[in-house]
Design a protein around this motif. Structure first.
Motif, PDB file in Angstrom:
ATOM      1  N   LEU A   1       0.820  -1.215   0.000  1.00 47.52           N
ATOM      2  CA  LEU A   1       0.000   0.000   0.000  1.00 47.52           C
ATOM      3  C   LEU A   1       0.853   1.264   0.000  1.00 47.52           C
ATOM      4  O   LEU A   1       0.343   2.352  -0.264  1.00 47.52           O
ATOM      5  CB  LEU A   1      -0.915   0.028   1.233  1.00 47.52           C
ATOM      6  CG  LEU A   1      -2.165  -0.853   1.216  1.00 47.52           C
ATOM      7  CD1 LEU A   1      -2.930  -0.669   2.510  1.00 47.52           C
ATOM      8  CD2 LEU A   1      -3.049  -0.517   0.033  1.00 47.52           C
TER       9      LEU A   1
ATOM     10  N   ARG B   1       0.743   3.422  -3.155  1.00 51.74           N
ATOM     11  CA  ARG B   1      -0.531   4.109  -3.342  1.00 51.74           C
ATOM     12  C   ARG B   1      -0.736   5.200  -2.276  1.00 51.74           C
ATOM     13  O   ARG B   1      -1.369   6.222  -2.531  1.00 51.74           O
ATOM     14  CB  ARG B   1      -1.674   3.089  -3.303  1.00 51.74           C
ATOM     15  CG  ARG B   1      -1.870   2.384  -4.657  1.00 51.74           C
ATOM     16  CD  ARG B   1      -2.695   1.119  -4.534  1.00 51.74           C
ATOM     17  NE  ARG B   1      -1.899   0.013  -4.010  1.00 51.74           N
ATOM     18  CZ  ARG B   1      -2.398  -1.175  -3.686  1.00 51.74           C
ATOM     19  NH1 ARG B   1      -3.702  -1.388  -3.790  1.00 51.74           N
ATOM     20  NH2 ARG B   1      -1.621  -2.138  -3.240  1.00 51.74           N
TER      21      ARG B   1
ATOM     22  N   ARG C   1      -8.926   1.427   2.329  1.00 54.47           N
ATOM     23  CA  ARG C   1      -7.789   1.047   3.181  1.00 54.47           C
ATOM     24  C   ARG C   1      -6.613   2.010   3.035  1.00 54.47           C
ATOM     25  O   ARG C   1      -5.836   2.188   3.969  1.00 54.47           O
ATOM     26  CB  ARG C   1      -7.352  -0.396   2.907  1.00 54.47           C
ATOM     27  CG  ARG C   1      -7.012  -0.715   1.473  1.00 54.47           C
ATOM     28  CD  ARG C   1      -6.697  -2.177   1.323  1.00 54.47           C
ATOM     29  NE  ARG C   1      -6.249  -2.496  -0.032  1.00 54.47           N
ATOM     30  CZ  ARG C   1      -5.425  -3.487  -0.326  1.00 54.47           C
ATOM     31  NH1 ARG C   1      -4.987  -4.263   0.656  1.00 54.47           N
ATOM     32  NH2 ARG C   1      -5.076  -3.738  -1.560  1.00 54.47           N
ATOM     33  N   VAL C   2      -6.497   2.639   1.858  1.00 59.06           N
ATOM     34  CA  VAL C   2      -5.467   3.674   1.695  1.00 59.06           C
ATOM     35  C   VAL C   2      -5.867   4.923   2.479  1.00 59.06           C
ATOM     36  O   VAL C   2      -5.042   5.536   3.161  1.00 59.06           O
ATOM     37  CB  VAL C   2      -5.250   4.011   0.208  1.00 59.06           C
ATOM     38  CG1 VAL C   2      -4.324   5.226   0.051  1.00 59.06           C
ATOM     39  CG2 VAL C   2      -4.667   2.816  -0.537  1.00 59.06           C
TER      40      VAL C   2
END
Length: 591
Positions: free
Chosen positions: A134, A137, A156-157
């Motif tokens: 992640l 991102r 979730r980011v």
């Protein structure tokens, strides 16, 4: 020969860029003993990325402990952390730790950060989006937020971004370290803590363990100290470039808050990089009290003959000054015919004008030498003008000060400015007019006035104009006032101030607690102050001429500062004609 000259120019550029970025690193951090590895090479790819990396390094060194942070990264790598991902997380966390703090003091950093983020996003988007963690991102989201204030990302980011933004409120280095460690263990290597222990375990790694480790995979040296410097270049913080190009200078002007302790170190820095002053400490203090008033009340003046004449210690600045001197001389030789023609033409214009004023002028008068043919008026007319008076003027009632903008904005044309200054000085010597030549720039709260020649020196002193070099910012209003202070004390009746500039006053304001004038000296504020100073000098009988050698976009500011009395030099071959026409008009109009 051509290849050797190219190599020489490239090496000089590297010296100059490194020196400028180092100066800015010190300015932002406030630590003049800070020694950080700056990413000079990346400047070729994106000046914004390189400069913002420097800003981050300086800011982090100021607000946090770069040594503690660097040692944590070294120990984390020693225990097997992935270098590229750890460094990306470290850079992101450092950015968030310093962004609010540094932009509050230096508003222009916001623009620089945005431009750097745009370049990073354009260059690295595919790589960041395609990563298996992640983290890539998250960095895209951080870049987007820095560019336009918002971002689009999966849930979730977004959750991780809230945690990342929380770093902005942190003031302790250990808090930042803990957040980097948390991100790495949760997003990159979930087994790291099980295998190597928590943060306390990471920090307990000793120096002896680090020395045993083979750092050859990512360093040329095995010493732990060397690894810290390399990591600091990537992860920590630094300083804005001192002299930017036109758009950048206007965008980045801001304020820096410094402590009194840092200010005390500044005099030593000025002395080291501009040469020792030719005034005693007491005389400098007197000058400051008398001249630094009004909007310049928190500023200081520094008078020097330059680092090449009063060098405290040979350093990088001295090397650059020597090379610039050599390049200016080479440029003069390349333009020898044009230079000599301009000197002769301008000198002759001035001499003819002065000779015309020196010729005896006859006026009818009520006393003087009697005119026999007018004696018939006696007793027949009330006109008592039976005599002739002869008036003799001489050349000794003229004095000129030449003031040259030596700020960083002149960097790209300093060889041309040096040649123009030399032509003007040599022509004044040829005409026998006493004159002084000084350059000016501003670093922190010091406006540095570099003397090239004094009023009554021989023509050999004109050649010192080849030593002209440029750096830092420019506080034009204060420089004009300081130059005029010496000019107004001269005994000559007719005084002229000639200013060679690019019409762009711009000074990075140093702000301390309880300062009287915290406003940023740039843009409209600076132009108005400089124009006001010009009007004040003219009201005191000083003729002020601006010789403009900048970009056309700055012509309006030049016109507002000098009114109709400025000369626009488009081509060096017309220098004598344009400047001579103005000076001739001044001589003809003076009493």
């Amino acid at each position: 020969m051509h290849r050797a000259e190219e190599d020489h120019t490239l090496q000089e550029y590297q010296y100059e860029l490194e020196n400028r970025m180092q100066n800015l690193l010190w300015t932002v951090s406030g630590d003049y003993e800070l020694d950080a590895e700056l990413d000079i090479a990346s400047f070729q790819r994106s000046k914004y990325i390189s400069l913002y990396d420097a800003v981050k390094q300086g800011a982090f060194a100021r607000y946090f402990s770069r040594d503690d942070f660097g040692m944590y990264l070294v120990k984390k790598l020693y225990l097997g952390a992935d270098e590229s991902t750890l460094m990306m997380l470290a850079q992101m966390c450092v950015d968030q730790a310093v962004v609010d703090k540094v932009t509050q003091e230096r508003r222009g950093v916001t623009t620089l950060r945005k431009k750097a983020f745009e370049d990073i996003l354009e260059r690295d988007f595919d790589r960041l989006a395609g990563g298996r963690h992640l983290v890539g991102r998250m960095k895209i989201a951080m870049l987007q937020q820095g560019i336009d204030g918002s971002y689009l990302a999966e849930k979730r980011v977004t959750e991780q971004m809230e945690k990342l933004f929380s770093i902005r409120k942190m003031t302790d280095t250990m808090e930042v370290i803990a957040k980097v460690d948390e991100f790495y263990n949760r997003l990159v290597d979930t087994d790291f803590e099980k295998e190597h222990g928590d943060l306390e375990k990471v920090l307990s790694v000793g120096a002896e363990d680090l020395k045993k480790f083979d750092w050859q995979d990512f360093l040329n040296e095995t010493a732990a100290e060397a690894s810290i410097e390399d990591l600091m270049r990537q992860a920590n913080s630094s300083v804005l470039q001192e002299e930017e190009d036109a758009a950048e200078r206007r965008a980045k002007a801001g304020q820096i808050l410094i402590t009194e302790e840092a200010a005390k170190k500044m005099y030593s820095y000025i002395e080291l990089h501009f040469g020792s002053s030719y005034l005693s400490e007491l005389e400098q203090q007197r000058q400051n009290r008398r001249i630094c008033r009004g909007v310049h009340a928190d500023c200081k003046l520094y008078f020097t003959d330059g680092i090449l004449h009063n060098c405290v210690r040979e350093n990088n600045t001295y090397v650059i000054a020597r090379r610039t001197w050599e390049m200016n001389q080479r440029f003069y030789r390349q333009n020898l015919r044009v230079a000599r023609h301009n000197i002769a033409a301008l000198g002759d214009i001035l001499k003819r004008s002065l000779q015309a004023r020196s010729e005896a002028e006859q006026l009818e008068s009520s006393f003087g030498s009697i005119v026999p043919v007018k004696l018939w008026k006696v007793g027949r007319s009330e006109d008592a003008r039976l005599f002739i008076r002869r008036f003799q003027q001489n050349n000794s009632d003229y004095v000129v000060d030449v003031l040259i903008d030596a700020s960083g904005s002149q960097r790209g044309r300093q060889h041309m400015v040096a040649l123009q200054g030399y032509i003007l000085s040599a022509a004044l010597s040829r005409a026998g007019i006493p004159h002084r030549v000084m350059g000016f720039c501003t670093f922190w709260d010091y406006t540095v006035l570099r003397r090239f020649r004094e009023y009554d020196e021989d023509k050999e002193a004109d050649w010192r104009l080849m030593e002209f070099t440029s750096s830092s910012n420019n506080r034009d209003g204060l420089a004009f006032r300081a130059a005029a202070d010496g000019l107004l004390n001269r005994p000559e009746d007719n005084k002229v101030l000639i200013v060679l500039s690019d019409g762009r006053p711009n000074d990075l304001v140093v702000n301390r607690p309880n300062v009287r004038n915290p406003a940023v000296y740039t843009g409209e504020y600076a132009v108005k102050d400089t124009a006001s100073e010009v009007r004040r000098l003219r009201s005191q009988g000083v003729a002020v001429l601006g010789v403009f050698a900048g970009e056309e976009e700055d012509l309006m500011a030049e016109r507002r500062i000098f009114g109709k009395d400025f000369a626009y030099i488009r081509d060096i071959s017309t220098f004598a004609h344009v400047v001579g026409r103005y000076l001739k008009k001044q001589i003809d109009n003076m009493d």
